[in-house]
Motif scaffolding. Structure first.
Motif, PDB file in Angstrom:
ATOM      1  N   SER A 241    -100.988 -67.634  21.389  1.00  0.00           N
ATOM      2  CA  SER A 241    -100.970 -69.003  21.916  1.00  0.00           C
ATOM      3  C   SER A 241    -100.026 -69.836  21.062  1.00  0.00           C
ATOM      4  O   SER A 241    -100.028 -69.736  19.833  1.00  0.00           O
ATOM      5  CB  SER A 241    -102.368 -69.623  21.854  1.00  0.00           C
ATOM      6  OG  SER A 241    -103.282 -68.853  22.597  1.00  0.00           O
TER       7      SER A 241
ATOM      8  N   ASP B  92    -104.643 -63.456  18.470  1.00  0.00           N
ATOM      9  CA  ASP B  92    -106.027 -62.977  18.341  1.00  0.00           C
ATOM     10  C   ASP B  92    -106.057 -61.446  18.314  1.00  0.00           C
ATOM     11  O   ASP B  92    -105.033 -60.782  18.450  1.00  0.00           O
ATOM     12  CB  ASP B  92    -106.926 -63.555  19.433  1.00  0.00           C
ATOM     13  CG  ASP B  92    -106.610 -63.036  20.830  1.00  0.00           C
ATOM     14  OD1 ASP B  92    -105.886 -62.021  20.960  1.00  0.00           O
ATOM     15  OD2 ASP B  92    -107.100 -63.630  21.803  1.00  0.00           O
TER      16      ASP B  92
ATOM     17  N   ILE C 219    -109.142 -71.726  21.116  1.00  0.00           N
ATOM     18  CA  ILE C 219    -107.937 -70.957  21.442  1.00  0.00           C
ATOM     19  C   ILE C 219    -108.293 -69.651  22.135  1.00  0.00           C
ATOM     20  O   ILE C 219    -107.676 -69.267  23.120  1.00  0.00           O
ATOM     21  CB  ILE C 219    -107.102 -70.682  20.170  1.00  0.00           C
ATOM     22  CG1 ILE C 219    -106.617 -72.017  19.599  1.00  0.00           C
ATOM     23  CG2 ILE C 219    -105.944 -69.751  20.453  1.00  0.00           C
ATOM     24  CD1 ILE C 219    -105.923 -71.910  18.285  1.00  0.00           C
ATOM     25  N   SER C 220    -109.323 -68.955  21.612  1.00  0.00           N
ATOM     26  CA  SER C 220    -109.648 -67.643  22.143  1.00  0.00           C
ATOM     27  C   SER C 220    -111.109 -67.319  21.853  1.00  0.00           C
ATOM     28  O   SER C 220    -111.679 -67.829  20.892  1.00  0.00           O
ATOM     29  CB  SER C 220    -108.743 -66.594  21.486  1.00  0.00           C
ATOM     30  OG  SER C 220    -109.130 -65.300  21.877  1.00  0.00           O
TER      31      SER C 220
ATOM     32  N   LEU D 116     -99.060 -73.635  20.027  1.00  0.00           N
ATOM     33  CA  LEU D 116     -99.625 -74.986  20.054  1.00  0.00           C
ATOM     34  C   LEU D 116     -98.575 -75.994  19.610  1.00  0.00           C
ATOM     35  O   LEU D 116     -97.866 -75.767  18.621  1.00  0.00           O
ATOM     36  CB  LEU D 116    -100.826 -75.074  19.119  1.00  0.00           C
ATOM     37  CG  LEU D 116    -101.937 -74.037  19.337  1.00  0.00           C
ATOM     38  CD1 LEU D 116    -102.946 -74.093  18.200  1.00  0.00           C
ATOM     39  CD2 LEU D 116    -102.633 -74.294  20.658  1.00  0.00           C
TER      40      LEU D 116
ATOM     41  N   LYS E  41    -103.409 -61.527  22.322  1.00  0.00           N
ATOM     42  CA  LYS E  41    -103.012 -62.769  22.989  1.00  0.00           C
ATOM     43  C   LYS E  41    -102.395 -63.709  21.958  1.00  0.00           C
ATOM     44  O   LYS E  41    -102.919 -63.891  20.871  1.00  0.00           O
ATOM     45  CB  LYS E  41    -104.237 -63.430  23.622  1.00  0.00           C
ATOM     46  CG  LYS E  41    -103.951 -64.744  24.287  1.00  0.00           C
ATOM     47  CD  LYS E  41    -105.232 -65.366  24.826  1.00  0.00           C
ATOM     48  CE  LYS E  41    -105.006 -66.784  25.288  1.00  0.00           C
ATOM     49  NZ  LYS E  41    -106.272 -67.446  25.623  1.00  0.00           N
TER      50      LYS E  41
ATOM     51  N   GLN F 295     -94.742 -76.894  15.819  1.00  0.00           N
ATOM     52  CA  GLN F 295     -95.364 -75.874  16.650  1.00  0.00           C
ATOM     53  C   GLN F 295     -96.020 -74.812  15.772  1.00  0.00           C
ATOM     54  O   GLN F 295     -95.548 -74.513  14.673  1.00  0.00           O
ATOM     55  CB  GLN F 295     -94.339 -75.202  17.569  1.00  0.00           C
ATOM     56  CG  GLN F 295     -93.853 -76.092  18.684  1.00  0.00           C
ATOM     57  CD  GLN F 295     -92.914 -75.349  19.613  1.00  0.00           C
ATOM     58  OE1 GLN F 295     -92.119 -74.526  19.173  1.00  0.00           O
ATOM     59  NE2 GLN F 295     -92.998 -75.673  20.904  1.00  0.00           N
TER      60      GLN F 295
ATOM     61  N   ALA G 167     -97.954 -70.837  16.209  1.00  0.00           N
ATOM     62  CA  ALA G 167     -98.338 -69.694  17.035  1.00  0.00           C
ATOM     63  C   ALA G 167     -99.577 -69.067  16.421  1.00  0.00           C
ATOM     64  O   ALA G 167     -99.668 -68.881  15.200  1.00  0.00           O
ATOM     65  CB  ALA G 167     -97.198 -68.677  17.088  1.00  0.00           C
TER      66      ALA G 167
END
Length: 134
Positions: free
Chosen positions: A42, A36, A15-16, A44, A40, A31, A33
């Motif tokens: 993300s 980081d 992811i990061s 998914l 950021k 879903q 979230a």
């Protein structure tokens, strides 16, 4: 499959490069979230196989967790016994502490024999005379 690979990840997704700092899952569970340290976020989309459980999964997971609890308890007991044995061994090998001889009590004379006092009414043992038969 989680039951086949308990010691390694079932699935890994990059992811990061920064450390992840937060995770939130939507109510429907499809879903997730992930945020980081750099800010950021993300989102998914989760697979239906991850979201929807099969009938046998709950039973199998409960059994697996019960086995793990029993295994953890057994390991704890084994660890405690090992520590107790180690303490016993170390106390056996340790030198005995120096003990001072006890002071003679008022009921004993210099030779260690009891005096005939009311507190100690046991008769003294006599040594046999040379003329007595053994």
């Amino acid at each position: 499959d989680i039951f086949d690979r308990q010691s390694e990840p079932v699935y890994s997704h990059h992811i990061s490069d920064a450390a992840l700092s937060s995770v939130a899952v939507c109510r429907q569970g499809n879903q997730m979230a992930v945020g980081d340290e750099n800010g950021k976020i993300s989102v998914l989309n989760m697979s239906e196989a991850v979201v929807q459980t099969r009938k046998s999964e709950k039973f199998a997971l409960v059994n697996m967790l019960e086995r793990e609890v029993k295994r953890e308890k057994a390991l704890l007991v084994k660890s405690r016994k090992a520590r107790a044995n180690q303490v016993k061994k170390s106390s056996r090998s340790a030198p005995a502490p120096n003990r001072k001889p006890k002071a003679a009590s008022a009921n004993h004379n210099a030779k260690g024999k009891s005096s005939n006092s009311p507190q100690n009414s046991e008769p003294e043992a006599k040594e046999p005379d040379e003329g007595d038969a053994a």
